[in-house]
Design a protein around this motif. Structure first.
Motif, PDB file in Angstrom:
ATOM      1  N   SER A 408       4.906  -8.408   4.731  1.00 14.47           N
ATOM      2  CA  SER A 408       4.371  -9.438   3.823  1.00 14.47           C
ATOM      3  C   SER A 408       2.915  -9.755   4.115  1.00 14.47           C
ATOM      4  CB  SER A 408       5.217 -10.705   3.910  1.00 14.47           C
ATOM      5  OG  SER A 408       5.134 -11.235   5.224  1.00 14.47           O
ATOM      6  N   GLU A 409       2.444  -9.547   5.347  1.00 14.35           N
ATOM      7  CA  GLU A 409       1.074  -9.939   5.694  1.00 14.35           C
ATOM      8  C   GLU A 409       0.166  -8.761   6.007  1.00 14.35           C
ATOM      9  OE1 GLU A 409       0.502 -12.908   5.009  1.00 14.35           O
ATOM     10  OE2 GLU A 409       2.598 -13.566   4.900  1.00 14.35           O
ATOM     11  N   ALA A 410       0.745  -7.564   6.164  1.00 18.07           N
ATOM     12  CA  ALA A 410      -0.087  -6.379   6.438  1.00 18.07           C
ATOM     13  C   ALA A 410      -0.518  -5.762   5.107  1.00 18.07           C
ATOM     14  CB  ALA A 410       0.716  -5.371   7.245  1.00 18.07           C
ATOM     15  N   PHE A 411      -1.503  -4.859   5.155  1.00 14.73           N
ATOM     16  CA  PHE A 411      -1.855  -4.051   3.988  1.00 14.73           C
ATOM     17  C   PHE A 411      -1.054  -2.758   4.138  1.00 14.73           C
ATOM     18  CE2 PHE A 411      -5.229  -7.035   4.373  1.00 14.73           C
ATOM     19  CZ  PHE A 411      -5.721  -7.248   3.090  1.00 14.73           C
ATOM     20  N   GLY A 412       0.050  -2.653   3.418  1.00 12.63           N
ATOM     21  CA  GLY A 412       0.954  -1.510   3.574  1.00 12.63           C
ATOM     22  C   GLY A 412       0.362  -0.251   2.963  1.00 12.63           C
ATOM     23  N   ILE A 413       0.583   0.875   3.611  1.00 15.86           N
ATOM     24  CA  ILE A 413       0.088   2.161   3.079  1.00 15.86           C
ATOM     25  C   ILE A 413       1.137   3.255   3.207  1.00 15.86           C
ATOM     26  CG2 ILE A 413      -2.402   1.853   3.440  1.00 15.86           C
ATOM     27  CD1 ILE A 413      -1.836   3.609   6.089  1.00 15.86           C
ATOM     28  N   ASN A 414       1.021   4.214   2.297  1.00 17.78           N
ATOM     29  CA  ASN A 414       1.731   5.476   2.458  1.00 17.78           C
ATOM     30  C   ASN A 414       0.869   6.324   3.405  1.00 17.78           C
ATOM     31  OD1 ASN A 414       2.497   8.119   2.272  1.00 17.78           O
ATOM     32  ND2 ASN A 414       2.549   8.208   0.033  1.00 17.78           N
ATOM     33  N   PRO A 415       1.361   6.646   4.598  1.00 17.38           N
ATOM     34  CA  PRO A 415       0.505   7.288   5.593  1.00 17.38           C
ATOM     35  C   PRO A 415       0.030   8.688   5.217  1.00 17.38           C
ATOM     36  CG  PRO A 415       2.786   7.330   6.318  1.00 17.38           C
ATOM     37  CD  PRO A 415       2.736   6.464   5.081  1.00 17.38           C
ATOM     38  N   PHE A 416       0.677   9.290   4.199  1.00 21.21           N
ATOM     39  CA  PHE A 416       0.280  10.642   3.779  1.00 21.21           C
ATOM     40  C   PHE A 416      -0.829  10.595   2.725  1.00 21.21           C
ATOM     41  CE2 PHE A 416       4.634  10.795   5.284  1.00 21.21           C
ATOM     42  CZ  PHE A 416       4.551  11.805   6.212  1.00 21.21           C
ATOM     43  N   ASP A 417      -1.084   9.406   2.180  1.00 21.51           N
ATOM     44  CA  ASP A 417      -1.984   9.251   1.041  1.00 21.51           C
ATOM     45  C   ASP A 417      -3.309   8.672   1.532  1.00 21.51           C
ATOM     46  OD1 ASP A 417      -3.307   8.444  -1.238  1.00 21.51           O
ATOM     47  OD2 ASP A 417      -1.518   7.654  -2.228  1.00 21.51           O
ATOM     48  N   ILE A 418      -4.333   9.514   1.655  1.00 20.41           N
ATOM     49  CA  ILE A 418      -5.592   9.004   2.226  1.00 20.41           C
ATOM     50  C   ILE A 418      -6.357   8.142   1.219  1.00 20.41           C
ATOM     51  CG2 ILE A 418      -5.834  10.786   4.022  1.00 20.41           C
ATOM     52  CD1 ILE A 418      -8.030  12.052   2.243  1.00 20.41           C
ATOM     53  N   SER A 419      -6.128   8.340  -0.088  1.00 18.42           N
ATOM     54  CA  SER A 419      -6.779   7.459  -1.078  1.00 18.42           C
ATOM     55  C   SER A 419      -6.214   6.050  -0.940  1.00 18.42           C
ATOM     56  CB  SER A 419      -6.517   7.939  -2.503  1.00 18.42           C
ATOM     57  OG  SER A 419      -7.032   9.222  -2.661  1.00 18.42           O
ATOM     58  N   ASP A 420      -4.896   5.980  -0.803  1.00 23.51           N
ATOM     59  CA  ASP A 420      -4.222   4.689  -0.630  1.00 23.51           C
ATOM     60  C   ASP A 420      -4.704   4.027   0.664  1.00 23.51           C
ATOM     61  OD1 ASP A 420      -2.241   2.769  -1.316  1.00 23.51           O
ATOM     62  OD2 ASP A 420      -0.824   3.670   0.112  1.00 23.51           O
ATOM     63  N   THR A 421      -4.850   4.813   1.722  1.00 22.57           N
ATOM     64  CA  THR A 421      -5.287   4.264   3.017  1.00 22.57           C
ATOM     65  C   THR A 421      -6.722   3.763   2.909  1.00 22.57           C
ATOM     66  OG1 THR A 421      -3.840   5.869   4.092  1.00 22.57           O
ATOM     67  CG2 THR A 421      -5.466   4.770   5.497  1.00 22.57           C
ATOM     68  N   SER A 422      -7.582   4.545   2.258  1.00 23.62           N
ATOM     69  CA  SER A 422      -8.985   4.163   2.124  1.00 23.62           C
ATOM     70  C   SER A 422      -9.099   2.882   1.280  1.00 23.62           C
ATOM     71  CB  SER A 422      -9.724   5.338   1.482  1.00 23.62           C
ATOM     72  OG  SER A 422     -10.971   4.950   1.058  1.00 23.62           O
ATOM     73  N   ARG A 423      -8.306   2.801   0.223  1.00 23.71           N
ATOM     74  CA  ARG A 423      -8.292   1.585  -0.612  1.00 23.71           C
ATOM     75  C   ARG A 423      -7.881   0.375   0.224  1.00 23.71           C
ATOM     76  NH1 ARG A 423      -4.215  -1.342  -1.330  1.00 23.71           N
ATOM     77  NH2 ARG A 423      -2.831   0.377  -0.877  1.00 23.71           N
ATOM     78  N   ALA A 424      -6.828   0.542   1.052  1.00 24.81           N
ATOM     79  CA  ALA A 424      -6.347  -0.582   1.875  1.00 24.81           C
ATOM     80  C   ALA A 424      -7.400  -0.986   2.912  1.00 24.81           C
ATOM     81  CB  ALA A 424      -5.047  -0.183   2.568  1.00 24.81           C
ATOM     82  N   LEU A 425      -8.111   0.000   3.474  1.00 23.96           N
ATOM     83  CA  LEU A 425      -9.165  -0.331   4.452  1.00 23.96           C
ATOM     84  C   LEU A 425     -10.234  -1.198   3.772  1.00 23.96           C
ATOM     85  CD1 LEU A 425      -9.664   3.102   6.312  1.00 23.96           C
ATOM     86  CD2 LEU A 425      -8.488   1.063   7.162  1.00 23.96           C
ATOM     87  N   HIS A 426     -10.613  -0.798   2.559  1.00 21.15           N
ATOM     88  CA  HIS A 426     -11.629  -1.562   1.828  1.00 21.15           C
ATOM     89  C   HIS A 426     -11.131  -2.996   1.578  1.00 21.15           C
ATOM     90  CE1 HIS A 426     -14.705  -2.591  -1.071  1.00 21.15           C
ATOM     91  NE2 HIS A 426     -13.753  -2.911  -1.937  1.00 21.15           N
ATOM     92  N   GLU A 427      -9.909  -3.108   1.059  1.00 21.66           N
ATOM     93  CA  GLU A 427      -9.383  -4.451   0.747  1.00 21.66           C
ATOM     94  C   GLU A 427      -9.294  -5.310   2.001  1.00 21.66           C
ATOM     95  OE1 GLU A 427      -5.730  -3.941  -1.429  1.00 21.66           O
ATOM     96  OE2 GLU A 427      -6.793  -3.011  -3.120  1.00 21.66           O
ATOM     97  N   ALA A 428      -8.904  -4.692   3.113  1.00 22.53           N
ATOM     98  CA  ALA A 428      -8.782  -5.451   4.368  1.00 22.53           C
ATOM     99  C   ALA A 428     -10.158  -5.875   4.881  1.00 22.53           C
ATOM    100  CB  ALA A 428      -8.061  -4.610   5.414  1.00 22.53           C
ATOM    101  N   LEU A 429     -11.179  -5.066   4.595  1.00 18.15           N
ATOM    102  CA  LEU A 429     -12.537  -5.430   5.039  1.00 18.15           C
ATOM    103  C   LEU A 429     -13.116  -6.559   4.187  1.00 18.15           C
ATOM    104  CD1 LEU A 429     -13.951  -1.853   5.733  1.00 18.15           C
ATOM    105  CD2 LEU A 429     -13.932  -3.717   7.404  1.00 18.15           C
ATOM    106  N   VAL A 430     -12.826  -6.534   2.875  1.00 21.32           N
ATOM    107  CA  VAL A 430     -13.504  -7.515   2.003  1.00 21.32           C
ATOM    108  C   VAL A 430     -12.801  -8.870   1.939  1.00 21.32           C
ATOM    109  CG1 VAL A 430     -14.687  -5.873   0.505  1.00 21.32           C
ATOM    110  CG2 VAL A 430     -12.399  -6.632  -0.104  1.00 21.32           C
ATOM    111  N   LEU A 431     -11.545  -8.931   2.256  1.00 23.06           N
ATOM    112  CA  LEU A 431     -10.847 -10.229   2.158  1.00 23.06           C
ATOM    113  C   LEU A 431     -11.594 -11.258   3.012  1.00 23.06           C
ATOM    114  CD1 LEU A 431      -8.207 -11.415   0.880  1.00 23.06           C
ATOM    115  CD2 LEU A 431      -7.184 -11.188   3.153  1.00 23.06           C
ATOM    116  N   SER A 432     -11.778 -12.455   2.482  1.00 26.82           N
ATOM    117  CA  SER A 432     -12.594 -13.414   3.243  1.00 26.82           C
ATOM    118  C   SER A 432     -12.036 -14.836   3.142  1.00 26.82           C
ATOM    119  CB  SER A 432     -14.039 -13.380   2.719  1.00 26.82           C
ATOM    120  OG  SER A 432     -14.021 -13.780   1.366  1.00 26.82           O
TER     121      SER A 432
END
Ligand code: F6P
Length: 470
Positions: A408-432
């Motif tokens: 519920s509090e993590a940014f969940g990703i499909n570990p095989f999907d690098i687009s999904d992972t990159s998107r989650a990294l961005h969202e986790a960086l910008v949340l403020s």
């Protein structure tokens, strides 16, 4: 927190013990904390209680000397150590050839099926070594366990102990705990069938078998019933971080010094951290590719985020691990070549196995990447939020056992999907703002919900004698 009410006569068994022995110049043997995260935490939870004995493999020459003397002090009050000396070829067959090169791969779905595994008569001989290793542990447990005592057996190195102890010491209450995932029916069917049957029947001999996640529990039950083996009682007990140990290390001057040095290296940039063994299941390659994609697709992060990879070597006796390490190092160098600019090195690859540095980095990240292809629990996913002081966000693989509790509090990703992972990294960086601080606080509350000592109590409470007696 210490265990307050477990049976006085407890025997814990695992391949790696809580300490390894060091020969001093005067010939005496001194216990020193061993490697790995689990054993030291468990030992801390057990220390200071009534008599418990830990049975572990003798892994170096000093350990082998110590094994000859029977049970000995472990250096932790109330905890005795009984080391099991094995012939070197038995240890290699059991640990390297069967446990790490096959069972670990099967349980984590790591095989490249067109090429591996290949089973032949040499492997079947190694399986005999695995059986001999389990037999030596069963004998040691049977020797040290008091009548009616409890035996807690850990992990994929020791599945056969259930049937062995049920035959030799039916008075004992036994429980097995898997710190790994378990295989699907199709994956387990890769094993030579007699070996798979022996493994499942070995586990069925325990009073109960525990897992970190209901997913791995279900997988095990399916494998056992599909194979027509009896299905033992099973349970789920998620392990949490050893808070006391983490807080103690975080408060040391060494850790403050490491924090200061890290901030100096970052020079005010955001920190994207990962902290893992160099281990195929941890998915370091796709993590690096996702970071590369982040820099490629979102130019605002070039020069403003540093990806620190703390990754220490493991299992280098296996060629797969050596090859994987060099692939990871090569890819890290490529990403650096691509995006470095004056005064900015995007990837810092740090292989030093230093716990104070790890604790300092976990306290300091803005985003923690935990993207295993499959993982029994993944304690880093909980240790990070426990220690972090920067409202750090967690990008977490859906395939980690920890995801069950932290989703519920993590940014969940499909570990095989690098687009999904990159998107989650961005969202986790910008949340403020408060959205970020609230999420970090809730994540911490979830991460500390089940401390090590509580896990231990729960596992021990499931121990049963073969007929199901408590
Ligand atoms: O994560 C599963 C696990 O078996 C842990 O219990 C243990 O710390 C580790 O893997 C084993 O690693 P090694 O082969 O280095 O002992």
């Amino acid at each position: 927190m210490r265990v307050s009410s477990f049976p006085a006569d407890l025997v814990v068994a695992s391949n790696r013990g809580p300490v390894s022995l060091v020969a001093e110049p005067d010939g005496s043997l001194t216990p020193r904390p061993g490697g790995g995260g689990l054993a030291p935490s468990l030992a801390a939870a057990l220390a200071g209680t009534s008599a418990a004995t830990w049975v572990a493999a003798a892994l170096n020459d000093a350990d082998r000397q110590g094994a000859a003397g029977g049970s000995m002090a472990s250096g932790q009050a109330g905890l005795l150590l009984r080391l099991v000396a094995l012939e070197p070829d038995v240890l290699t067959a059991a640990y390297d050839v069967v446990a790490n090169a096959v069972l670990w791969f099967v349980y984590h779905g790591l095989f490249d099926a067109p090429r591996r595994p290949v089973f032949d008569s040499a492997w079947l001989r190694a399986w005999e070594g695995f059986r001999a290793y389990n037999r030596a542990f069963a004998d040691a447990v049977a020797e040290v366990a008091a009548p009616g005592g409890v035996a807690l057996v850990n992990d994929y190195h020791l599945p056969l102990l259930g049937a062995m102890l049920a035959a030799d010491r039916p008075d004992l209450r036994t429980v097995h705990f898997s710190h790994t995932p378990f295989a699907s029916v199709e994956e387990l069917a890769m094993l030579p069938h007699a070996a798979a049957r022996e493994l499942l029947e070995g586990m069925a001999g325990f009073g109960a078998c525990g897992f970190h996640s209901a997913r791995w529990e279900r997988a095990f039950r399916r494998c056992a019933s599909e194979a027509g083996s009896s299905v033992p009682e099973t349970f789920v007990a998620p392990l949490g971080p050893d808070l006391a140990r983490l807080e103690q290390v975080a408060a040391t001057p060494e850790c403050s010094e490491r924090r200061r040095r890290l901030q100096e290296r970052l020079g005010g940039r955001r920190l994207l951290l990962r902290s893992d063994r160099i281990e195929l299941s941890k998915n370091l390659l796709r993590g690096l590719r996702a970071f590369d994609l982040l820099l490629a697709e979102r130019p605002q992060w070039r020069g403003s985020v540093v990806h620190v990879i703390r990754a220490y070597a493991s299992r280098e006796a296996l060629p797969e691990y050596l090859a994987y390490r060099s692939e990871v190092e090569h890819l890290a160098a490529l990403v650096n070549e691509r995006w470095s600019k004056r005064g900015y090195e995007p990837v810092i690859f740090d292989v030093e196995d230093d716990f104070a540095s790890t604790v300092a980095a976990l306290g300091s990240y803005d985003v923690l990447l935990v993207n295993p292809v499959r993982d029994g629990m993944n304690l880093v996913a909980k240790e990070g939020p426990t220690l972090n002081e920067h409202d750090g966000m967690l990008v977490l693989s859906e395939q980690a056992g920890a995801y069950d509790e932290l989703a519920s509090e993590a940014f969940g990703i499909n570990p095989f999907d690098i687009s999904d992972t990159s998107r989650a990294l961005h969202e986790a960086l910008v949340l403020s703002g408060t959205a970020r601080s609230g999420r970090a606080a809730r994540l911490r509350a979830l991460a500390v919900a089940h401390p090590t000592a509580e896990w231990l109590q729960s596992v021990i409470s499931h121990a049963r004698a073969p007929g199901g007696r408590r």
